[in-house]
Enzyme design. Structure first.
Site, PDB file in Angstrom:
ATOM      1  N   GLU A 126       1.002  -1.106   0.144  1.00 21.61           N
ATOM      2  CA  GLU A 126      -0.096   0.262  -0.019  1.00 21.61           C
ATOM      3  C   GLU A 126       1.026   1.018  -0.013  1.00 21.61           C
ATOM      4  O   GLU A 126       2.121   1.305   0.530  1.00 21.61           O
ATOM      5  CB  GLU A 126      -0.804  -0.059   1.218  1.00 21.61           C
ATOM      6  CG  GLU A 126      -1.815   1.216   1.510  1.00 21.61           C
ATOM      7  CD  GLU A 126      -2.719   1.102   2.428  1.00 21.61           C
ATOM      8  OE1 GLU A 126      -2.765   0.019   3.455  1.00 21.61           O
ATOM      9  OE2 GLU A 126      -3.746   1.809   2.678  1.00 21.61           O
ATOM     10  N   ASN A 134     -12.353  -1.265  -0.616  1.00 22.96           N
ATOM     11  CA  ASN A 134     -11.611  -1.648   0.511  1.00 22.96           C
ATOM     12  C   ASN A 134     -12.253  -1.373   1.968  1.00 22.96           C
ATOM     13  O   ASN A 134     -12.631  -0.148   1.946  1.00 22.96           O
ATOM     14  CB  ASN A 134     -10.089  -1.275   0.473  1.00 22.96           C
ATOM     15  CG  ASN A 134      -9.150  -1.598   1.739  1.00 22.96           C
ATOM     16  OD1 ASN A 134      -9.101  -2.823   1.950  1.00 22.96           O
ATOM     17  ND2 ASN A 134      -9.473  -0.689   2.748  1.00 22.96           N
ATOM     18  N   GLU A 135     -12.570  -2.555   2.692  1.00 19.23           N
ATOM     19  CA  GLU A 135     -13.271  -2.206   4.001  1.00 19.23           C
ATOM     20  C   GLU A 135     -14.171  -0.990   4.007  1.00 19.23           C
ATOM     21  O   GLU A 135     -14.082  -0.020   4.501  1.00 19.23           O
ATOM     22  CB  GLU A 135     -12.189  -1.749   4.985  1.00 19.23           C
ATOM     23  CG  GLU A 135     -11.132  -2.689   5.170  1.00 19.23           C
ATOM     24  CD  GLU A 135     -10.095  -2.684   6.547  1.00 19.23           C
ATOM     25  OE1 GLU A 135     -10.112  -1.718   7.178  1.00 19.23           O
ATOM     26  OE2 GLU A 135      -9.429  -3.551   6.683  1.00 19.23           O
ATOM     27  N   TYR A 145      -6.797  -9.504  11.042  1.00 17.38           N
ATOM     28  CA  TYR A 145      -5.231  -9.325  11.699  1.00 17.38           C
ATOM     29  C   TYR A 145      -5.328  -9.695  13.205  1.00 17.38           C
ATOM     30  O   TYR A 145      -6.097 -10.173  13.931  1.00 17.38           O
ATOM     31  CB  TYR A 145      -5.242  -7.458  11.817  1.00 17.38           C
ATOM     32  CG  TYR A 145      -4.762  -6.802  10.428  1.00 17.38           C
ATOM     33  CD1 TYR A 145      -3.576  -6.935  10.255  1.00 17.38           C
ATOM     34  CD2 TYR A 145      -5.928  -6.169  10.095  1.00 17.38           C
ATOM     35  CE1 TYR A 145      -3.127  -6.327   8.839  1.00 17.38           C
ATOM     36  CE2 TYR A 145      -5.525  -5.547   8.848  1.00 17.38           C
ATOM     37  CZ  TYR A 145      -4.270  -5.548   8.138  1.00 17.38           C
ATOM     38  OH  TYR A 145      -3.805  -5.063   6.977  1.00 17.38           O
ATOM     39  N   GLU A 190      -6.175  -9.310   3.634  1.00 14.75           N
ATOM     40  CA  GLU A 190      -5.272  -8.496   4.389  1.00 14.75           C
ATOM     41  C   GLU A 190      -5.312  -9.257   5.696  1.00 14.75           C
ATOM     42  O   GLU A 190      -6.300  -9.924   6.303  1.00 14.75           O
ATOM     43  CB  GLU A 190      -5.913  -7.181   5.067  1.00 14.75           C
ATOM     44  CG  GLU A 190      -5.498  -6.012   4.005  1.00 14.75           C
ATOM     45  CD  GLU A 190      -5.908  -4.780   4.387  1.00 14.75           C
ATOM     46  OE1 GLU A 190      -5.775  -4.566   5.695  1.00 14.75           O
ATOM     47  OE2 GLU A 190      -6.465  -3.950   3.497  1.00 14.75           O
ATOM     48  N   GLN A 197       2.007  -6.054   5.313  1.00  9.62           N
ATOM     49  CA  GLN A 197       2.387  -5.876   4.084  1.00  9.62           C
ATOM     50  C   GLN A 197       3.763  -6.069   3.726  1.00  9.62           C
ATOM     51  O   GLN A 197       4.556  -6.367   4.671  1.00  9.62           O
ATOM     52  CB  GLN A 197       1.931  -4.428   3.954  1.00  9.62           C
ATOM     53  CG  GLN A 197       0.674  -3.942   4.102  1.00  9.62           C
ATOM     54  CD  GLN A 197       0.404  -2.596   3.749  1.00  9.62           C
ATOM     55  OE1 GLN A 197       1.091  -1.705   2.975  1.00  9.62           O
ATOM     56  NE2 GLN A 197      -0.703  -1.962   4.057  1.00  9.62           N
TER      57      GLN A 197
HETATM   58  O1  AHR Z   1      -2.894  -2.533   6.216  1.00  7.46           O
HETATM   59  C1  AHR Z   1      -3.073  -1.424   6.991  1.00  7.46           C
HETATM   60  C2  AHR Z   1      -4.549  -1.266   6.968  1.00  7.46           C
HETATM   61  O2  AHR Z   1      -5.294  -1.981   7.729  1.00  7.46           O
HETATM   62  C3  AHR Z   1      -5.147  -1.152   5.531  1.00  7.46           C
HETATM   63  O3  AHR Z   1      -4.985   0.178   4.679  1.00  7.46           O
HETATM   64  C4  AHR Z   1      -6.602  -1.326   5.862  1.00  7.46           C
HETATM   65  O4  AHR Z   1      -7.395  -1.764   4.583  1.00  7.46           O
HETATM   66  C5  AHR Z   1      -6.656  -2.122   7.166  1.00  7.46           C
HETATM   67  O5  AHR Z   1      -7.440  -1.404   7.910  1.00  7.46           O
END
Ligand code: AHR
Length: 512
Positions: A54, A200-201, A269, A320, A371
């Site tokens: 990103e 995205n999100e 995450y 992600e 990432q």
């Molecule tokens: O990966 C960092 C951020 O985490 C991304 O920009 C977003 O999609 C997520 O919340």
């Protein structure tokens, strides 16, 4: 009970056989796992080992892209060391965000670099970026490292026309104004971008929408993403945060025609309770325990989708994932937003993630680690001319032989415990690949895989291990955590290997 495991062996595998190993302060427990090379789970799509990059911190600018005039050795502006390390490692690369994607306007990143506008990255620190890295640079990066490009479109602040034009610009062969503009900008050949996410999100930074509002926008946007040229686009809808079934149901209930959806992407995450190199044993257990929850989420989200899509025409992605530890303000200031160190513990987390994706190969089509460089769970860290491979890099390298093989059924007596052995095994013709992860901090595992009717003719192994869960590869000491050869016993219907605490081992076995 699997055919490969006799009643006695199964009972033995369930019982912890404790015994101190000479000279070592931890106990060793034996685990017997049944593998049935003929009981197939599903194809391990190479895309399960994907990455994400990103416009955030120093992932792109300063990390991957240093510019043509940099004193950092580069290939037409790309950091040379990064290209060399990533070549062949990354099957698919998602770009340009993340949250950045819903504030990105692709026309800012095409044409002569000196004429591109200077825009503000409002999500990640309000810094000004010169847009020197745009669509052409992204596609060339993908070509240099051998990755399939995956573009995330702007729904939050964009329009259906902007996204359909981007697709035409990338994929239409020639003759239209947009495809001719692409040729004028250096690529007569269409880019052939297959993977397109529509936002995205969108439940958060991509527009704060309800699932119904997003489905409404998704329907509008995708009506015009018909595909241009020979590349049939694979259209990916924004899925839930974690295992949020309310989002998933709301979205699918509001979709009238499911054939507008090819993929559904969740984000998951694994939070860390302290700075990466200051974890305590309790923090390690807490974070590594999250992978059992991710596996449950995959199973439950897929089951939910099956209710709408029983033939599984729509693929589930985790686009992600990774460890997100407490970020140190000093490190962020020095190395960029969301920079964190990657330790032996992070590598174990990566292997738990890849193992679970592979075990669920019939339910998942892609996974993208967040990432790739200098942000969150990175495989490379850079600083000026330094470029270090993190322990997580080596996990991806070690597990590469699984790609394109078929995941086979494993009967693991530890599977119910997040602290027990994690295993995945795949087969293609007479090659069997087994990855075992020992997430425990104070116990070694002696793993014996019982192959049933199949016979092992030989094996080689690699292991990544460090007794210190906070061990990492720094710019001063880049090779502290690197893989080593591991002896593997293979003969008859058994394969055996030993894993010290906190280790990731992969055995490649030749079958008779
Ligand atoms: O990966 C960092 C951020 O985490 C991304 O920009 C977003 O999609 C997520 O919340």
């Amino acid at each position: 009970m699997p055919a490969a495991l006799s009643r006695r062996q199964f009972a033995l595998s369930c019982a912890a056989v404790l015994g101190a190993r000479k000279g070592l302060s931890f106990a060793t427990r034996e685990v017997h796992v049944g593998l049935d090379p003929n009981l197939e789970v599903g194809l391990i799509q190479p895309e399960l080992h994907g990455q994400f990059a990103e416009h955030l911190g120093t992932c792109i600018y300063g990390g991957l892209w240093v510019g043509k005039n940099s004193r950092v050795p580069n290939i037409r502006g790309y950091r040379q060391a990064a290209i060399e390390y990533l070549r062949g490692l990354v099957p698919v690369l998602r770009w340009p965000g993340g949250c950045f994607a819903d504030d990105y306007h692709w026309r800012d990143g095409i044409g002569p670099a000196e004429k591109r506008p200077r825009t503000v990255n409002s999500h990640w620190g309000n810094y000004v970026e010169d847009n020197s890295f745009g669509t052409h640079e992204f596609v060339e990066l993908c070509r240099l490292i051998g990755a399939e490009p995956y573009i995330t479109g702007n729904v939050g602040s964009g329009t259906p026309q902007e996204l359909r034009d981007w697709m035409e610009y990338c994929n239409y062969p020639s003759g239209s104004s947009l495809s001719d503009e692409r040729a004028h900008n250096g690529s007569a050949q269409p880019f052939g971008v297959k993977y397109w996410a529509v936002g995205n999100e969108n439940w958060g930074c991509g527009g704060q929408m309800t699932p119904e509002e997003y489905a409404h926008d998704y329907r509008r946007f995708t009506t015009y993403l018909r595909g241009f040229g020979d590349t049939k686009p694979f259209l990916i809808a924004c899925g839930p945060s974690g295992n949020d079934t309310h989002w998933s149901r709301g979205f699918f209930d509001s979709m009238r025609r499911l054939n507008q959806v090819n993929g559904f992407a969740m984000h998951y995450y694994s939070r860390g309770l302290d700075n990466a190199t200051r974890f305590t044993a309790e923090h390690v257990r807490e974070q590594l325990g999250s992978f059992a929850a991710i596996e449950k989420a995959v199973v439950q989200q897929r089951a939910l989708m099956d209710g709408y899509d029983p033939q599984r025409k729509i693929g589930l992605l985790i686009d992600e994932w990774g460890v997100w530890d407490r970020i140190s303000p000093e490190e962020e200031k020095r190395y960029g937003r969301l920079w964190q160190q990657i330790t032996m513990r992070s590598a174990v987390a990566a292997a738990l993630g890849l193992n679970l994706f592979q075990r669920q190969a019939d339910k998942l089509v892609m996974g993208n680690l967040a990432q790739m460089v200098n942000v969150l769970h990175a495989v490379l860290l850079t600083d000026e001319e330094h470029c270090v491979r993190t322990p997580t890099y080596y996990v991806f390298e070690q597990m590469k032989p699984h790609r394109g093989k078929t995941e086979i059924h494993t009967e693991n007596p530890d599977s119910a415990s997040p602290e027990g052995l994690s295993i995945s095994a795949s087969r293609k013709e007479n090659e069997l690949v087994i990855t075992c992860v020992n997430p425990q901090l104070d116990q070694a595992l002696k793993v014996t895989c019982l192959l049933g009717a199949a016979k092992a003719a030989g094996a080689r192994g690699r292991i990544l291990h460090d007794p210190d869960f906070n061990a990492c590869n720094t710019f001063a000491r880049p090779d502290r955590v690197v893989p080593k050869d591991l002896p593997v016993e293979a003969g008859g219907s058994r394969v055996a290997l030993e894993l010290p605490p906190l280790s990731v081992a992969t055995a490649t076995v030749r079958l008779e």
